[in-house]
Every structure is written in structure tokens, then in C-alpha cells.
Design a protein around this motif. Structure first.
Motif, mmCIF file in Angstrom:
data_model
loop_
_atom_site.group_PDB
_atom_site.id
_atom_site.type_symbol
_atom_site.label_atom_id
_atom_site.label_comp_id
_atom_site.label_asym_id
_atom_site.label_seq_id
_atom_site.Cartn_x
_atom_site.Cartn_y
_atom_site.Cartn_z
ATOM 1 N N ARG A 155 1.005 -0.872 0.091
ATOM 2 C CA ARG A 155 -0.025 -0.249 -0.458
ATOM 3 C C ARG A 155 1.053 1.621 0.279
ATOM 4 N N ASP A 156 2.700 1.277 0.881
ATOM 5 C CA ASP A 156 2.592 2.064 0.863
ATOM 6 C C ASP A 156 3.516 2.525 -0.392
ATOM 7 N N PHE A 157 4.110 2.266 -1.259
ATOM 8 C CA PHE A 157 4.668 2.024 -2.623
ATOM 9 C C PHE A 157 3.601 3.006 -3.861
ATOM 10 N N MET A 158 2.164 2.190 -2.990
ATOM 11 C CA MET A 158 0.727 3.259 -3.859
ATOM 12 C C MET A 158 1.148 4.759 -3.715
ATOM 13 N N GLU A 159 0.684 4.168 -2.087
ATOM 14 C CA GLU A 159 0.331 6.113 -1.848
ATOM 15 C C GLU A 159 1.860 6.832 -1.885
ATOM 16 N N ASN A 160 2.612 6.222 -2.145
ATOM 17 C CA ASN A 160 4.104 7.294 -2.314
ATOM 18 C C ASN A 160 3.582 7.786 -3.913
ATOM 19 N N PHE A 161 3.184 7.888 -4.817
ATOM 20 C CA PHE A 161 3.064 8.522 -5.786
ATOM 21 C C PHE A 161 1.830 8.649 -6.181
ATOM 22 N N ASP A 162 0.802 8.690 -5.338
ATOM 23 C CA ASP A 162 -0.339 9.226 -5.696
ATOM 24 C C ASP A 162 -0.707 10.441 -5.253
ATOM 25 N N ASP A 163 -0.618 11.470 -5.852
ATOM 26 C CA ASP A 163 -0.824 12.863 -6.032
ATOM 27 C C ASP A 163 -2.156 13.131 -6.014
ATOM 28 N N GLU A 164 -3.152 12.260 -7.066
ATOM 29 C CA GLU A 164 -4.606 12.677 -7.600
ATOM 30 C C GLU A 164 -5.250 11.478 -6.501
ATOM 31 N N SER A 165 -5.204 11.294 -5.268
ATOM 32 C CA SER A 165 -6.267 10.339 -4.321
ATOM 33 C C SER A 165 -6.994 8.961 -5.028
ATOM 34 N N GLU A 166 -6.206 9.029 -5.892
ATOM 35 C CA GLU A 166 -6.813 7.425 -6.385
ATOM 36 C C GLU A 166 -7.164 5.711 -5.487
ATOM 37 N N TRP A 167 -5.485 6.479 -4.770
ATOM 38 C CA TRP A 167 -6.106 4.805 -4.141
ATOM 39 C C TRP A 167 -6.832 5.712 -2.328
ATOM 40 N N ASP A 168 -7.115 4.822 -2.259
ATOM 41 C CA ASP A 168 -8.302 4.437 -1.065
ATOM 42 C C ASP A 168 -7.683 4.091 0.279
ATOM 43 N N GLU A 169 -7.438 5.095 1.260
ATOM 44 C CA GLU A 169 -6.966 4.644 2.085
ATOM 45 C C GLU A 169 -7.206 3.217 3.170
ATOM 46 N N ALA A 170 -7.937 2.697 2.774
ATOM 47 C CA ALA A 170 -8.726 1.181 3.493
ATOM 48 C C ALA A 170 -7.746 0.034 2.376
ATOM 49 N N TRP A 171 -7.857 0.635 1.139
ATOM 50 C CA TRP A 171 -7.100 -0.545 0.653
ATOM 51 C C TRP A 171 -5.221 -0.949 0.714
ATOM 52 N N GLY A 172 -5.444 -2.765 1.789
ATOM 53 C CA GLY A 172 -4.650 -2.598 1.984
ATOM 54 C C GLY A 172 -3.430 -2.343 3.284
ATOM 55 N N ALA A 173 -4.677 -2.053 3.601
ATOM 56 C CA ALA A 173 -4.105 -1.633 5.168
ATOM 57 C C ALA A 173 -4.617 -2.640 5.902
ATOM 58 N N ASP A 174 -3.880 -3.888 6.682
ATOM 59 C CA ASP A 174 -4.158 -4.595 7.207
ATOM 60 C C ASP A 174 -3.592 -4.784 8.645
ATOM 61 N N GLU A 175 -3.946 -4.657 9.048
ATOM 62 C CA GLU A 175 -4.629 -4.329 11.258
ATOM 63 C C GLU A 175 -2.769 -5.081 11.518
ATOM 64 N N GLU A 176 -2.589 -4.341 12.295
ATOM 65 C CA GLU A 176 -1.291 -4.687 13.592
ATOM 66 C C GLU A 176 -2.103 -5.960 14.214
ATOM 67 N N GLY A 177 -0.676 -7.048 14.413
ATOM 68 C CA GLY A 177 -1.679 -8.061 15.223
ATOM 69 C C GLY A 177 -0.467 -7.962 16.475
ATOM 70 N N ASN A 218 5.129 2.069 6.735
ATOM 71 C CA ASN A 218 4.354 1.026 5.958
ATOM 72 C C ASN A 218 4.237 0.701 7.392
ATOM 73 N N ASP A 219 2.800 0.456 7.025
ATOM 74 C CA ASP A 219 1.373 -0.145 8.420
ATOM 75 C C ASP A 219 1.718 -1.493 7.709
ATOM 76 N N ASP A 220 2.127 -2.466 6.215
ATOM 77 C CA ASP A 220 1.448 -3.519 6.459
ATOM 78 C C ASP A 220 3.440 -3.668 6.450
ATOM 79 N N GLY A 221 3.960 -3.730 7.123
ATOM 80 C CA GLY A 221 5.008 -4.332 7.386
ATOM 81 C C GLY A 221 6.225 -4.935 5.661
ATOM 82 N N GLY A 222 6.124 -4.132 4.623
ATOM 83 C CA GLY A 222 6.889 -4.644 3.909
ATOM 84 C C GLY A 222 5.679 -4.924 2.506
ATOM 85 N N GLY A 223 4.790 -5.365 2.871
ATOM 86 C CA GLY A 223 4.344 -5.843 1.836
ATOM 87 C C GLY A 223 4.238 -6.732 1.883
ATOM 88 N N ASP A 224 2.671 -7.778 0.562
ATOM 89 C CA ASP A 224 3.485 -8.827 0.145
ATOM 90 C C ASP A 224 4.983 -9.928 -0.485
#
Length: 602
Positions: A531-553, A582-588
Motif C-alpha cells: 500500500r505504501d508504494f502506491m500511496e507514495n505516488f498517489d497525488d490524485e487520491s485515486e488510492w483508497d486509504e483502506a486498501w491494503g491496510a492490514d491490521e497490526e497483530g 509501512n503499515d503492512d510490514g513491507g508488503g506481500d
């Protein structure tokens, strides 16, 4: 810097002096402590166990990338109020890879940070508790990020170059000398074949007999325990059992004077204002560099690797056995080990740094439980990663400076990210499709050409302009051809994607225009992004903040653990939409691509 040189030389001299003494010069009663820095695991170690990414920690963000490399080298725009920035495409790719690599464990970061707190270079109070042992990891993004920062420094040239490989007897004598001077170090150890590396914090040496010595360590795999590496100075051997508890299968580590499997790393090597960045700067085509730059190749797991250069010389790493005839090649082993029953991504092939040139690389499945699923090539201005690999069939790579071809005997899923900085612009090209061949080639302005079998590929491109503004482009069916090349040149793209098709003589055949399709959460899995890679380049707010926001364990922490009910959930972690948090711990990334230029101790 001068202090680092002086201190490192001092340690080396102490080691040389110590090993010049006969072993019988150390006489003590059984169980006598010979040297002790005063570190206590139940006070100065962390109460939580070494962890990977399964609980979705926050690892590196743009703030830490700036601390490591400097804003002028990793930012595409100004530093924001939180201390972060929009990262360049190669910097964002490097951070994504390093964060994913931490899935194998954060032992290096924990071993180092515990000493940083002990030396009072940082205060545990700034992270939520008076003592390191009372710090909670759950909800404590500031601490998670700090551990990730010290973890990542191990791959820096300045830190890796400070490592001192010693025999078991030399380590005992050297640590006694260092501890008497209150000189702090971490200790890395490996299996004899270089696999399963782990980083711990040594704090005392205890003599058990005329020949048997214990190196007392804080092992972050075993919180609150006093543990010891056993050394026989007469036989010049060492051994250490890493079973997490008596019910776990034991994993015995052992070595001798020939295995070169004990490595001392000075803490001082990490105290620098900034570090060398192998992927920073503008990409320059090979024919225009005037020098031979370095190319770094790494995998995120176990694999057999055979590299052949243009003169027919080979480097082989096959089922743990290594040989090399290629000159000017550097091999770096990494440490990535947790308790056996908790191991994720703990064993990886070595990182290989070689002169940029013409090579063939064969990658195939190795014996072991952690097969590689991605590889990374990195050089100045360029980081390329292929992910979700299936090595049940071997993969052949043909490298010719600015060109990379992937080939296999049968069609397979191909997911490739190629990032580049050139002339003040930054591009991240992401391709996903199926085929038995894919060839990528970069141009001087950062444009990319591609050819391959399989027909249509999904394409996601992030473009960052010289003013720091960015735009994301996506199309689900861009055609690639076996003959000729498709050219992606996003510099002049507007609302659509324009792709030129060239024949083998470089003559333009036609230009096709593809629609810019809406973004969706499915792109994370399609292109193996976070998610953070996408948000880094998302100037036009196309990326929904909820997408890929995995809950911390919960990181295995009890709510009442240690009697500490400090609430760290509301701590300001300094993240914002453009700092690479990197709220998702570095992605998938399935355990993480190894190396974008460097290698990692766990």
C-alpha cells in the motif's frame, strides 16, 4: 568518521594482541566472569521475541530512508513537516524490498538497538518506558521503525566493511579485550555453509575450564534469558543450540577455525551521518558511464545460482556449496534466523555484487524449506525486481549491461518491477502476465522497452516529474510481441498511455493508445506491491486509504505482560501519506526480495 576509523583500528589491534597470547594465559576458577559490560537481558534486552512481518509491523518509512541516505539522494521533492518525503522510484523500490526482507526476522535491529539504548545514545523513555525491557512492541510504531532502521544499516557498505571474521578462540580473547575497554559489538553467527545467519548481543565472557569458555549473549529469539555460546579454545570450536524451548526440535549451530562463521561487528560502525547508496543518482547507459559500475544480485530465499560471465568463468552456489572463478566479485551472507518453529524466510542465497557486464544466470530450486520467490538486481539509478517466482522449473537470465532477458522452458507467471531515475524524472514500471520469455531494456531518458511472449500484460506505471508531482497509469491489457519491442515513454503521457512498437531494426511500426483504467485494491496482489508504494505516488487520491491496510497483530504480547500497561497506540509515528510509512510490514513480497544493492543480517 575519523573516530570510527580509530575505534575500529583499536579493536583490531586489541584482537591482534589478544590472539598473540597463548591460550594458557587465561587462568580462572570454573565459572569465573573474565569480562562483563554490565548488560542484563532482563533489563536491557527486549521482553518481546524476535519477529517477522506476520503481525504487520511498521518497518522503514521515508523518514528512516532520509536518516540513512540523506534527503538529496532519496527524495523527489521537499521534506515534509513529519520528516518524510515522496521517495524516488528506486528508493521506494529499495525500501519495499528491505521491508519485505525483514519477514525473516528483525534480530539485527534488536541486537543493535538494545546496545544503542544501553550506551545511552537513545533513551527508551522516548519510546514509551524507562527500561528497554518494559517497552511494548504492539502499537508502538516508533519502536518498530527504530528497530527496522538499525536492522537495515547492516547492508550498508560502511557497516558490512567493518565486520571482523574470527576463529572461536580469537573471538573469546577479542571480546575480553573489547569489554575491558567498554567497547560494544554485536556478534553474527552462521551455519558452516553460510546459511541461517543470526545476530545477537554479547555482553560477558565466562571461563568454565582451562579450555571451555562461554560467551554470554542476549539472544532476541529468547527474551529475558541468559544464554551462552560454548567455545573450546584448544579445539578452536564453538557450538550453540537455538531450540526455542525444550519441546522444539533443536537447531545446533557449530563451527571451527575453518568455517569463518563467527563475525564481530563494531557498534560504532553504525554511527554515521549518512551511508553509501548503491542505487541512488541518475541511471546512465553502460556505454556512457566511462567506468565499470557495480551490479548487485540477490534473492529472498534459498536457490541454486550459477552465473557465467562473458569469458566463460563461473560462480556457483548449489545446495550450500560455493565456488567462484569470476574476478572482482563480492559475496555477502545475511543473517535471518528465528526459532525454528517460527522461522519465516530465514535462509537465503548470498547476495552477489559483481561488475556490471554480460552474464548468464541460471536460478533453480535448491534443497530446503524456504525457496526463493523473488530476485532483485540493483545498480546506480535502477532497481529491478521479479517476484512470485516458481522455481520448480529453472529460470535463465541473460544480462547485457542495460538489458535483462528472463527465459524458461515453459510459460510461467511473470511479475516484474523496473524502477529508474533519469534527468530529474523517476519511473516505476510494473508488468504482470504469463509467458516463457520477457526482455526489458532501459533508455537514457528513463524510457523502457519490452518484448516477450504471452501476448497481453497488465501495466502499472508511476511517473514522478522534476517538480515532485506524480501520476499513476494503469492498463490491464498492453500488448507485447516476440519480435521487436514496445516502448513505454511516460514523459509526455497525458490522460492515456501511448506505446510505440518498433521492429528489430529500430524502425517505428505503429503507435497504440491505451486507456488509463481505474485503480483497485486487486493491483497489490497483481503486481506484488504494498500500500505504501502506491500511496507514495498517489497525488490524485485515486488510492483508497483502506486498501491494503492490514491490521497490526499482537506480536505475542499479553496485555498485562511485564506489568506494563503503557498505551503506545496513540504515539505519533510521524507517518503521513507521502513518507513511505509501512503499515503492512513491507508488503506481500513472500519473504522479501533480497537485496536491492545490499544484503541483510536478520
Amino acid at each position: 568518521m575519523q573516530r570510527l576509523i580509530n575505534v575500529t583500528l583499536a579493536l583490531t589491534l586489541m584482537l591482534a594482541l589478544a590472539i598473540s597470547l597463548p591460550a594458557t594465559s587465561l587462568h580462572a576458577q570454573q565459572g569465573k566472569i573474565l569480562a562483563d559490560i554490565g548488560f542484563k537481558p532482563k533489563e536491557h534486552g527486549f521482553a518481546f521475541q524476535n519477529y517477522g512481518n506476520e503481525n504487520n509491523p511498521t518497518n522503514l518509512t521515508a523518514v528512516e530512508m532520509i536518516r540513512i541516505f540523506g534527503a538529496e539522494r532519496v527524495c523527489a521533492g521537499a521534506v515534509n513537516a513529519e520528516g518524510g518525503c515522496k521517495l524516488t522510484a528506486p528508493a521506494a523500490a529499495f525500501m519495499k524490498k528491505e521491508n519485505a526482507d525483514m519477514d525473516g526476522g528483525h534480530c539485527e535491529g534488536m541486537a543493535v538497538l538494545s546496545l544503542v539504548f544501553f550506551e545511552q545514545q537513545l533513551s527508551a523513555a522516548d519510546f514509551g518506558a524507562a527500561l528497554p525491557n518494559k517497552l511494548r512492541l504492539r502499537g508502538n510504531k516508533a519502536l518498530q521503525r527504530e528497530i527496522a532502521y538499525w536492522f537495515q544499516l547492516q547492508v550498508m557498505d560502511e557497516v558490512y566493511g567493518s565486520r571482523i571474521t574470527l576463529t572461536p578462540a580469537e573471538v573469546v580473547d577479542g571480546l575480553i579485550g573489547a569489554f575491558e575497554e567498554n567497547y560494544l559489538v554485536t556478534l553474527a553467527f552462521y551455519q558452516p555453509d553460510g546459511s541461517g545467519g543470526h545476530a545477537v548481543t554479547p555482553y560477558a565472557v565466562r571461563q568454565m575450564s582451562d579450555t571451555r569458555y562461554d560467551i554470554l549473549i542476549y539472544d532476541n529469539n529468547f527474551p529475558n534469558e541468559e544464554r551462552a555460546i560454548e567455545v573450546d579454545i584448544e579445539a578452536n570450536t564453538w557450538r550453540y543450540n537455538t531450540a526455542a524451548n525444550p519441546n522444539d526440535p533443536p537447531e545446533l549451530y557449530e563451527g571451527d577455525e575453518t568455517t569463518q562463521s563467527l563475525i564481530v561487528v563494531p557498534l560504532e560502525a553504525r554511527y554515521q551521518e549518512s551511508f553509501t547508496c548503491s542505487y541512488c543518482g541518475d541511471y546512465i547507459p553502460a556505454e556512457k558511464t566511462g567506468t565499470v559500475d557495480k551490479l548487485t544480485f540477490s534473492l529472498n530465499g534459498e536457490a541454486n545460482v550459477i552465473i557465467t560471465d562473458g569469458q566463460g568463468r563461473t560462480l556457483r552456489f548449489v545446495d550450500g556449496a560455493f565456488s567462484n572463478d569470476i574476478p572482482d566479485v563480492e559475496i555477502r551472507q545475511v543473517t535471518n534466523q528465528r526459532g525454528r518453529t517460527r522461522t519465516i524466510g530465514s535462509r537465503r542465497a548470498p547476495t552477489i555484487i559483481m561488475p556490471n557486464g554480460k552474464y548468464t544466470v541460471q536460478v533453480s530450486k535448491a534443497r530446503g524449506s524456504n525457496p526463493a520467490t523473488s530476485f532483485t538486481f540493483a545498480k546506480q539509478g535502477n532497481v529491478l525486481t521479479a517476484s512470485k517466482l516458481d522455481l520448480s522449473q529453472s529460470l535463465d537470465l541473460n544480462i547485457d549491461r542495460d538489458r535483462l532477458q528472463m527465459k524458461s522452458a515453459a510459460a510461467r507467471s511473470l511479475k516484474v518491477q523496473n524502477t529508474v531515475s533519469a534527468n530529474g524524472r523517476h519511473y516505476a514500471y510494473n508488468l504482470a502476465g504469463n509467458g516463457d520469455a520477457l526482455t526489458l531494456r532501459l533508455g537514457e531518458r528513463g524510457e523502457m522497452r519490452a518484448s516477450g511472449s504471452g501476448g497481453n500484460y497488465s501495466l502499472l506505471v508511476a511517473r514522478t516529474n522534476p517538480d515532485g508531482s506524480s501520476k499513476l497509469y494503469y492498463n490491464s491489457a498492453v500488448g507485447l510481441r516476440d519480435a521487436g519491442e514496445a516502448e513505454f515513454d511516460p514523459e509526455d503521457w497525458g490522460d492515456t498511455l501511448s506505446v510505440g512498437y518498433y521492429d528489430e531494426d529500430d524502425a517505428l511500426l505503429e503507435t497504440e493508445t491505451y486507456a488509463d483504467e481505474p485503480l483497485s485494491e486487486d493491483l497489490l496482489d497483481l503486481f506484488e506491491l504494498d500500500r505504501d508504494f502506491m500511496e507514495n505516488f498517489d497525488d490524485e487520491s485515486e488510492w483508497d486509504e483502506a486498501w491494503g491496510a492490514d491490521e497490526e497483530g499482537d506480536f505475542g504480547e499479553d496485555d498485562t505482560e511485564n506489568g506494563d500497561d503503557t498505551d503506545t497506540d496513540d504515539q505519533d509515528d510521524g507517518d503521513d501519506d507521502n513518507n513511505g510509512g509501512n503499515d503492512d510490514g513491507g508488503g506481500d513480497d513472500d519473504g522479501g526480495d533480497d537485496d536491492g544493492g545490499d544484503d541483510d543480517d536478520d
